[in-house]
Write a protein that holds these residues in place. Structure first.
Motif, PDB file in Angstrom:
ATOM      1  N   LEU A   6       0.829  -1.209   0.000  1.00 45.81           N
ATOM      2  CA  LEU A   6       0.000   0.000   0.000  1.00 45.81           C
ATOM      3  C   LEU A   6       0.862   1.258   0.000  1.00 45.81           C
ATOM      4  CD1 LEU A   6      -2.883  -1.074   2.406  1.00 45.81           C
ATOM      5  CD2 LEU A   6      -2.821  -1.116  -0.096  1.00 45.81           C
ATOM      6  N   ALA A   7       2.022   1.188   0.670  1.00 40.18           N
ATOM      7  CA  ALA A   7       2.944   2.322   0.625  1.00 40.18           C
ATOM      8  C   ALA A   7       3.433   2.550  -0.804  1.00 40.18           C
ATOM      9  CB  ALA A   7       4.119   2.085   1.564  1.00 40.18           C
ATOM     10  N   ALA A   8       3.724   1.456  -1.502  1.00 37.20           N
ATOM     11  CA  ALA A   8       4.148   1.572  -2.895  1.00 37.20           C
ATOM     12  C   ALA A   8       3.045   2.192  -3.752  1.00 37.20           C
ATOM     13  CB  ALA A   8       4.528   0.190  -3.432  1.00 37.20           C
ATOM     14  N   TYR A   9       1.804   1.818  -3.476  1.00 37.59           N
ATOM     15  CA  TYR A   9       0.688   2.429  -4.212  1.00 37.59           C
ATOM     16  C   TYR A   9       0.616   3.936  -3.957  1.00 37.59           C
ATOM     17  CZ  TYR A   9      -2.105  -1.099  -6.620  1.00 37.59           C
ATOM     18  OH  TYR A   9      -2.562  -2.008  -7.537  1.00 37.59           O
ATOM     19  N   ARG A  10       0.779   4.340  -2.695  1.00 42.36           N
ATOM     20  CA  ARG A  10       0.684   5.769  -2.384  1.00 42.36           C
ATOM     21  C   ARG A  10       1.771   6.563  -3.112  1.00 42.36           C
ATOM     22  NH1 ARG A  10      -0.474   3.620   2.768  1.00 42.36           N
ATOM     23  NH2 ARG A  10       1.695   3.886   3.440  1.00 42.36           N
ATOM     24  N   VAL A  11       2.996   6.034  -3.045  1.00 42.20           N
ATOM     25  CA  VAL A  11       4.102   6.724  -3.716  1.00 42.20           C
ATOM     26  C   VAL A  11       3.883   6.725  -5.225  1.00 42.20           C
ATOM     27  CG1 VAL A  11       6.572   6.636  -4.201  1.00 42.20           C
ATOM     28  CG2 VAL A  11       5.739   6.207  -1.870  1.00 42.20           C
ATOM     29  N   GLY A  12       3.520   5.567  -5.777  1.00 42.68           N
ATOM     30  CA  GLY A  12       3.314   5.470  -7.220  1.00 42.68           C
ATOM     31  C   GLY A  12       2.196   6.371  -7.712  1.00 42.68           C
ATOM     32  N   SER A  13       1.103   6.450  -6.935  1.00 51.17           N
ATOM     33  CA  SER A  13      -0.013   7.320  -7.334  1.00 51.17           C
ATOM     34  C   SER A  13       0.411   8.776  -7.349  1.00 51.17           C
ATOM     35  CB  SER A  13      -1.183   7.139  -6.360  1.00 51.17           C
ATOM     36  OG  SER A  13      -1.662   5.816  -6.397  1.00 51.17           O
ATOM     37  N   ARG A  14       1.140   9.195  -6.325  1.00 54.41           N
ATOM     38  CA  ARG A  14       1.571  10.595  -6.240  1.00 54.41           C
ATOM     39  C   ARG A  14       2.468  10.974  -7.404  1.00 54.41           C
ATOM     40  NH1 ARG A  14       4.939  10.454  -1.944  1.00 54.41           N
ATOM     41  NH2 ARG A  14       6.759  10.711  -3.289  1.00 54.41           N
ATOM     42  N   VAL A  15       3.458  10.115  -7.669  1.00 57.51           N
ATOM     43  CA  VAL A  15       4.411  10.423  -8.726  1.00 57.51           C
ATOM     44  C   VAL A  15       3.739  10.348 -10.100  1.00 57.51           C
ATOM     45  CG1 VAL A  15       6.537   9.657  -9.849  1.00 57.51           C
ATOM     46  CG2 VAL A  15       6.387   9.707  -7.361  1.00 57.51           C
ATOM     47  N   SER A  16       2.871   9.353 -10.283  1.00 57.10           N
ATOM     48  CA  SER A  16       2.177   9.219 -11.570  1.00 57.10           C
ATOM     49  C   SER A  16       1.315  10.449 -11.844  1.00 57.10           C
ATOM     50  CB  SER A  16       1.308   7.960 -11.561  1.00 57.10           C
ATOM     51  OG  SER A  16       2.108   6.802 -11.430  1.00 57.10           O
ATOM     52  N   TRP A  17       0.591  10.903 -10.825  1.00 58.72           N
ATOM     53  CA  TRP A  17      -0.243  12.082 -11.028  1.00 58.72           C
ATOM     54  C   TRP A  17       0.609  13.321 -11.330  1.00 58.72           C
ATOM     55  CZ3 TRP A  17      -4.092  14.285 -12.814  1.00 58.72           C
ATOM     56  CH2 TRP A  17      -4.418  15.608 -12.483  1.00 58.72           C
ATOM     57  N   ARG A  18       1.719  13.457 -10.624  1.00 60.48           N
ATOM     58  CA  ARG A  18       2.589  14.611 -10.874  1.00 60.48           C
ATOM     59  C   ARG A  18       3.034  14.629 -12.339  1.00 60.48           C
ATOM     60  NH1 ARG A  18       7.529  13.859  -7.651  1.00 60.48           N
ATOM     61  NH2 ARG A  18       6.168  14.293  -5.879  1.00 60.48           N
ATOM     62  N   GLN A  19       3.429  13.468 -12.859  1.00 63.82           N
ATOM     63  CA  GLN A  19       3.877  13.379 -14.239  1.00 63.82           C
ATOM     64  C   GLN A  19       2.745  13.702 -15.211  1.00 63.82           C
ATOM     65  OE1 GLN A  19       7.082  12.255 -15.488  1.00 63.82           O
ATOM     66  NE2 GLN A  19       7.751  12.683 -13.399  1.00 63.82           N
ATOM     67  N   MET A  20       1.566  13.182 -14.930  1.00 67.50           N
ATOM     68  CA  MET A  20       0.443  13.396 -15.848  1.00 67.50           C
ATOM     69  C   MET A  20      -0.088  14.829 -15.747  1.00 67.50           C
ATOM     70  SD  MET A  20      -1.581   9.789 -15.514  1.00 67.50           S
ATOM     71  CE  MET A  20      -2.588  10.155 -16.938  1.00 67.50           C
ATOM     72  N   ALA A  21      -0.041  15.401 -14.549  1.00 60.86           N
ATOM     73  CA  ALA A  21      -0.535  16.767 -14.379  1.00 60.86           C
ATOM     74  C   ALA A  21       0.274  17.752 -15.210  1.00 60.86           C
ATOM     75  CB  ALA A  21      -0.495  17.155 -12.903  1.00 60.86           C
ATOM     76  N   VAL A  22       1.567  17.504 -15.325  1.00 64.12           N
ATOM     77  CA  VAL A  22       2.407  18.382 -16.151  1.00 64.12           C
ATOM     78  C   VAL A  22       1.888  18.409 -17.580  1.00 64.12           C
ATOM     79  CG1 VAL A  22       4.709  18.647 -17.147  1.00 64.12           C
ATOM     80  CG2 VAL A  22       4.459  18.129 -14.714  1.00 64.12           C
ATOM     81  N   GLY A  23       1.540  17.240 -18.123  1.00 67.99           N
ATOM     82  CA  GLY A  23       1.023  17.165 -19.487  1.00 67.99           C
ATOM     83  C   GLY A  23      -0.310  17.869 -19.630  1.00 67.99           C
ATOM     84  N   LEU A  24      -1.181  17.747 -18.636  1.00 70.08           N
ATOM     85  CA  LEU A  24      -2.480  18.407 -18.687  1.00 70.08           C
ATOM     86  C   LEU A  24      -2.337  19.925 -18.683  1.00 70.08           C
ATOM     87  CD1 LEU A  24      -4.488  16.159 -16.186  1.00 70.08           C
ATOM     88  CD2 LEU A  24      -4.723  16.210 -18.672  1.00 70.08           C
ATOM     89  N   VAL A  25      -1.469  20.436 -17.792  1.00 69.03           N
ATOM     90  CA  VAL A  25      -1.280  21.887 -17.698  1.00 69.03           C
ATOM     91  C   VAL A  25      -0.673  22.437 -18.979  1.00 69.03           C
ATOM     92  CG1 VAL A  25      -0.034  23.716 -16.477  1.00 69.03           C
ATOM     93  CG2 VAL A  25      -1.149  21.871 -15.185  1.00 69.03           C
ATOM     94  N   ARG A  26       0.322  21.716 -19.505  1.00 65.43           N
ATOM     95  CA  ARG A  26       0.951  22.176 -20.750  1.00 65.43           C
ATOM     96  C   ARG A  26      -0.039  22.199 -21.908  1.00 65.43           C
ATOM     97  NH1 ARG A  26       6.690  18.827 -20.462  1.00 65.43           N
ATOM     98  NH2 ARG A  26       7.750  20.220 -18.973  1.00 65.43           N
ATOM     99  N   ALA A  27      -1.027  21.306 -21.852  1.00 60.64           N
ATOM    100  CA  ALA A  27      -2.019  21.258 -22.923  1.00 60.64           C
ATOM    101  C   ALA A  27      -3.101  22.307 -22.748  1.00 60.64           C
ATOM    102  CB  ALA A  27      -2.638  19.869 -22.983  1.00 60.64           C
ATOM    103  N   GLY A  28      -3.018  23.099 -21.674  1.00 58.38           N
ATOM    104  CA  GLY A  28      -3.982  24.173 -21.468  1.00 58.38           C
ATOM    105  C   GLY A  28      -5.292  23.734 -20.871  1.00 58.38           C
ATOM    106  N   VAL A  29      -5.323  22.566 -20.217  1.00 55.58           N
ATOM    107  CA  VAL A  29      -6.549  22.115 -19.556  1.00 55.58           C
ATOM    108  C   VAL A  29      -6.831  23.040 -18.382  1.00 55.58           C
ATOM    109  CG1 VAL A  29      -7.655  20.198 -18.334  1.00 55.58           C
ATOM    110  CG2 VAL A  29      -6.162  19.748 -20.302  1.00 55.58           C
ATOM    111  N   ASP A  30      -8.093  23.470 -18.215  1.00 56.15           N
ATOM    112  CA  ASP A  30      -8.413  24.443 -17.169  1.00 56.15           C
ATOM    113  C   ASP A  30      -8.248  23.815 -15.783  1.00 56.15           C
ATOM    114  OD1 ASP A  30     -11.354  23.641 -16.081  1.00 56.15           O
ATOM    115  OD2 ASP A  30     -11.144  23.181 -18.223  1.00 56.15           O
ATOM    116  N   SER A  31      -8.085  24.676 -14.770  1.00 54.14           N
ATOM    117  CA  SER A  31      -7.758  24.232 -13.414  1.00 54.14           C
ATOM    118  C   SER A  31      -8.866  23.391 -12.799  1.00 54.14           C
ATOM    119  CB  SER A  31      -7.460  25.436 -12.521  1.00 54.14           C
ATOM    120  OG  SER A  31      -8.588  26.300 -12.457  1.00 54.14           O
ATOM    121  N   ALA A  32     -10.138  23.711 -13.065  1.00 52.01           N
ATOM    122  CA  ALA A  32     -11.240  22.929 -12.502  1.00 52.01           C
ATOM    123  C   ALA A  32     -11.199  21.498 -13.020  1.00 52.01           C
ATOM    124  CB  ALA A  32     -12.583  23.580 -12.851  1.00 52.01           C
TER     125      ALA A  32
END
Length: 398
Positions: A117-143
């Motif tokens: 479960l610790a691995a899941y928590r770390v993996g989820s956090r890092v995966s979201w961070r990586q994907m969020a960068v792509g969303l922001v760069r693509a101009g997806v709105d904050s909401a």
């Protein structure tokens, strides 16, 4: 003023804005999908760095298994965005099955659920961070990004729950399988199976053989309780004799005084300490000792304190024949006279002929002892002075 429901009561959901749809442009979906291997690599690297249990586990084939699982999970997640699904949607069946099998595999590898479960928590956090960068760069709105974050963590929570279920199922199944092997091992030891067969069972059950084992016969209802008190590595087996409601504990490398204190008051019979492959003899001694103590009791019976009785009663038929042989000179006397002389002869042998001690034991006057010994000498003659007869009579009457 708060909005109200049709029933006139405040609507608790009215203060929340309508959840945005999570539709992503096809081009962005393709871009996120193409980046999933890099996201998986980043997640694995973070897990290695932050969860000590995985420090050396993810560098080989297991690392690739985890990467594939991350790609599969996040691939299903990205498709939710492509379809414009909401956060209430469940992961695809393939992702759920992959998460379940991942949990089972981690259990087989010996890693705990907490580490998983610790691995899941770390993996989820890092995966979201990586994907969020792509969303922001693509101009997806904050909401939408915020709603997508909720979706990602709800999605990963469902996958982690599925992995936890797989881990638990594997642990329970392997635990039951191991217990069956431990039961077989205990029975094999008590049956006196060959050393090769017993050692093979110990290896399959992942049970580290001790130097010695001590058999302890206990009431069946108290077996599990005493297992926890004495040593969890002990083997608990149903009494193979089957003539009483007892269980057998096979205690590894027991300190006898500590063991005796642990079972005090549990109506236990503590056998001899033997090399672990020879514990059958310890068990057989507890059974013989139990036969000597037929009355109900709560005290612990230490077989080491009853060795003489165990030796003398090892062959009841031989003991009966020896007793009949020793008492043959008294056979023609009346039963009353015979019983008194047998009682006197026994006390005389045990007290080595000391008349006052014999009288005190029998609660009679010393002169009575003298009279009875005269009768015995008349019946036995010089036999009472022969060492061999004294030895046999002491065993027969002792």
């Amino acid at each position: 003023m708060n909005e109200t429901s049709a029933a006139g009561t405040p609507d608790p959901m009215a203060r929340y804005p309508e959840e945005p749809r999570l539709s992503l442009p096809p081009g962005l979906v393709e871009q996120l999908t193409s980046q999933l291997p890099q996201v998986a690599d980043a997640a694995v690297a973070a897990i290695i760095a932050e969860v000590p249990t995985y420090a050396n586990a993810l560098s080989g084939p297991m690392g690739q298994v985890i990467r594939d699982a991350v790609v599969l999970a996040l691939g299903g997640f990205v498709q939710l965005g492509a379809r414009g699904d909401r956060r209430s949607d469940r992961p695809a069946a393939a992702s759920m099955e992959g998460a379940y099998q991942l949990g089972r595999g981690e259990a087989r590898s010996g890693r705990s659920m907490e580490a998983l479960l610790a691995a899941y928590r770390v993996g989820s956090r890092v995966s979201w961070r990586q994907m969020a960068v792509g969303l922001v760069r693509a101009g997806v709105d904050s909401a939408t990004v915020a709603a997508y974050a909720e979706l990602v963590f709800a999605y990963m929570d469902q996958l982690s729950d599925q992995s936890a279920t797989g881990h638990r199922d594997e642990t329970n199944e392997s635990g039951r399988a191991r217990q069956r092997l431990l039961d077989q091992l205990g029975r094999a030891l008590l049956e006196g199976r060959s050393p090769e067969a017993v050692e093979a069972l110990a290896a399959r059950a992942q049970w580290e053989p001790p130097e010695t084992l001590t058999a302890v016969l206990v009431p069946e209802a108290q077996g599990s309780v005493l297992l926890g008190l004495i040593a969890p590595s002990s083997l608990l087996v149903d009494d193979p004799a089957g003539r009483s409601v007892h269980s057998v504990l096979l205690v590894p490398d027991a300190h006898r005084s500590v063991l005796l204190r642990a079972v005090q008051g549990h109506a236990a019979v503590v056998g001899s300490t033997r090399p672990w492959l020879e514990v059958r003899s310890s068990y057989e001694r507890t059974r013989r000792a139990l036969e000597l103590e037929r009355e109900s009791r709560s005290a612990t019976l230490d077989t080491e304190a009853h060795l003489a009785d165990l030796v003398v009663t090892a062959d009841p038929e031989a003991l009966g024949d020896l007793r009949e042989q020793v008492l043959a000179p008294l056979a023609e006397m009346s039963e009353s006279t015979r019983d008194k002389l047998v009682e006197t002869l026994r006390a005389w042998l045990l007290h080595q002929g000391r008349r006052d001690a014999v009288a005190a034991t029998l609660f009679v006057h010393p002169q009575t002892v003298r009279y009875r010994m005269g009768q015995l000498r008349e019946a036995y003659g010089d036999l009472l002075d022969e060492p061999d007869f004294v030895r046999r009579a002491t065993i027969a009457l002792g």
